[in-house]
Design a protein around this motif. Structure first.
Motif, short mmCIF file in Angstrom:
data_model
loop_
_atom_site.label_atom_id
_atom_site.label_comp_id
_atom_site.label_asym_id
_atom_site.label_seq_id
_atom_site.Cartn_x
_atom_site.Cartn_y
_atom_site.Cartn_z
N TRP A 285 0.85 -1.20 0.00
CA TRP A 285 0.00 0.00 0.00
C TRP A 285 0.88 1.25 0.00
CZ3 TRP A 285 -5.39 0.62 0.37
CH2 TRP A 285 -5.81 1.91 0.63
N GLY A 286 1.85 1.28 0.91
CA GLY A 286 2.75 2.43 0.98
C GLY A 286 3.54 2.62 -0.31
N TYR A 287 3.94 1.51 -0.92
CA TYR A 287 4.67 1.57 -2.19
C TYR A 287 3.81 2.20 -3.27
CZ TYR A 287 7.22 -0.21 -6.26
OH TYR A 287 7.89 -0.34 -7.44
N ASP A 288 2.55 1.80 -3.34
CA ASP A 288 1.64 2.38 -4.33
C ASP A 288 1.40 3.87 -4.07
OD1 ASP A 288 1.45 -0.05 -5.57
OD2 ASP A 288 -0.48 -0.58 -4.69
N VAL A 289 1.23 4.22 -2.81
CA VAL A 289 1.01 5.63 -2.45
C VAL A 289 2.24 6.45 -2.78
CG1 VAL A 289 0.68 7.17 -0.48
CG2 VAL A 289 -0.73 5.15 -0.71
N LEU A 290 3.43 5.89 -2.56
CA LEU A 290 4.68 6.58 -2.87
C LEU A 290 4.75 6.88 -4.37
CD1 LEU A 290 8.11 6.17 -1.47
CD2 LEU A 290 7.90 5.70 -3.89
N TRP A 291 4.43 5.90 -5.21
CA TRP A 291 4.49 6.13 -6.65
C TRP A 291 3.42 7.12 -7.11
CZ3 TRP A 291 8.02 5.53 -10.19
CH2 TRP A 291 9.05 4.65 -9.96
N LEU A 292 2.25 7.08 -6.48
CA LEU A 292 1.20 8.03 -6.82
C LEU A 292 1.65 9.46 -6.48
CD1 LEU A 292 -1.70 8.34 -7.86
CD2 LEU A 292 -2.48 8.04 -5.52
N ALA A 293 2.23 9.64 -5.31
CA ALA A 293 2.73 10.96 -4.92
C ALA A 293 3.89 11.40 -5.82
CB ALA A 293 3.19 10.94 -3.46
N LEU A 294 4.72 10.46 -6.21
CA LEU A 294 5.83 10.76 -7.10
C LEU A 294 5.33 11.24 -8.45
CD1 LEU A 294 8.92 10.48 -6.72
CD2 LEU A 294 8.76 8.31 -7.92
N ALA A 295 4.31 10.60 -8.97
CA ALA A 295 3.73 10.98 -10.27
C ALA A 295 3.01 12.32 -10.18
CB ALA A 295 2.78 9.91 -10.76
N ARG A 296 2.47 12.64 -9.01
CA ARG A 296 1.75 13.91 -8.84
C ARG A 296 2.67 15.06 -8.48
NH1 ARG A 296 -3.29 12.16 -5.06
NH2 ARG A 296 -4.56 11.23 -6.70
N ASP A 297 3.96 14.79 -8.41
CA ASP A 297 4.97 15.81 -8.09
C ASP A 297 4.79 16.36 -6.68
OD1 ASP A 297 7.30 17.05 -8.82
OD2 ASP A 297 6.29 18.85 -9.57
N GLU A 298 4.39 15.47 -5.76
CA GLU A 298 4.27 15.84 -4.36
C GLU A 298 5.57 15.51 -3.64
OE1 GLU A 298 0.91 13.62 -2.99
OE2 GLU A 298 -0.51 14.77 -4.18
N LYS A 299 5.71 16.00 -2.43
CA LYS A 299 6.91 15.72 -1.63
C LYS A 299 6.86 14.25 -1.20
CE LYS A 299 9.37 17.56 2.38
NZ LYS A 299 9.84 16.33 2.92
N VAL A 300 7.95 13.52 -1.47
CA VAL A 300 8.02 12.10 -1.13
C VAL A 300 9.29 11.82 -0.35
CG1 VAL A 300 6.64 11.28 -3.08
CG2 VAL A 300 9.07 11.55 -3.35
N ASP A 301 9.23 10.80 0.48
CA ASP A 301 10.41 10.28 1.16
C ASP A 301 10.24 8.78 1.34
OD1 ASP A 301 8.51 10.26 3.13
OD2 ASP A 301 9.78 11.18 4.65
#
Length: 142
Positions: free
Chosen positions: A63-79
């Motif tokens: 779940w976290g992996y999918d959320v990370l990629w979604l945030a990455l694609a949306r140009d949001e802050k990721v860590d």
């Protein structure tokens, strides 16, 4: 409604991920190591009950992996800590995915084709739950 060509979608995806490929690759490797290395050392094939328990423990990581990629694609802050966001709300995420699976199985019992259609509609569960958690409005189509 103006439909775009596949090449346009590909170029948009590449632009949204430009300069972020290394981060995504490292997140994928970290996720893979956490999920697969302990399983290989215990050998899931010899103990299927352990494999099922390990899967229940690891799905928040997915779940976290999918959320990370979604945030990455949306140009949001990721860590990298986003990989473990699924463990923060484990019960709610577990119940959400469990209900989606139960509904899909029930639709499959009716007929195969409605089950396939519903499995596609329930495949957006990750996205909808993430949208709701972030406070964004979700458009509903009737």
């Amino acid at each position: 409604m103006n439909m775009k060509e596949n090449s346009e979608y590909r170029s948009l995806a590449r632009m949204s991920l430009s300069g972020k490929w290394a981060f995504g690759a490292i997140a994928t490797i970290v996720c893979w190591i956490i999920m697969c290395v302990p399983g290989e050392s215990v050998n899931f094939a010899s103990d299927t009950q352990f494999g099922q328990l390990w899967g229940l423990f690891m799905f928040p990581l997915v779940w976290g992996y999918d959320v990370l990629w979604l945030a990455l694609a949306r140009d949001e802050k990721v860590d990298y800590g986003m990989l473990f966001d699924g463990f923060k709300d484990y019960l709610r995420i577990f119940l959400t995915l469990l209900l989606a699976q139960i509904y899909t199985i029930l639709w499959m019992l009716l007929l195969i084709i409605p089950g396939i259609v519903k499995s596609y509609s329930y495949s957006m569960t990750y996205f909808l739950y993430t949208q709701r958690q972030s406070g964004d409005e979700v458009r509903r189509s009737h």
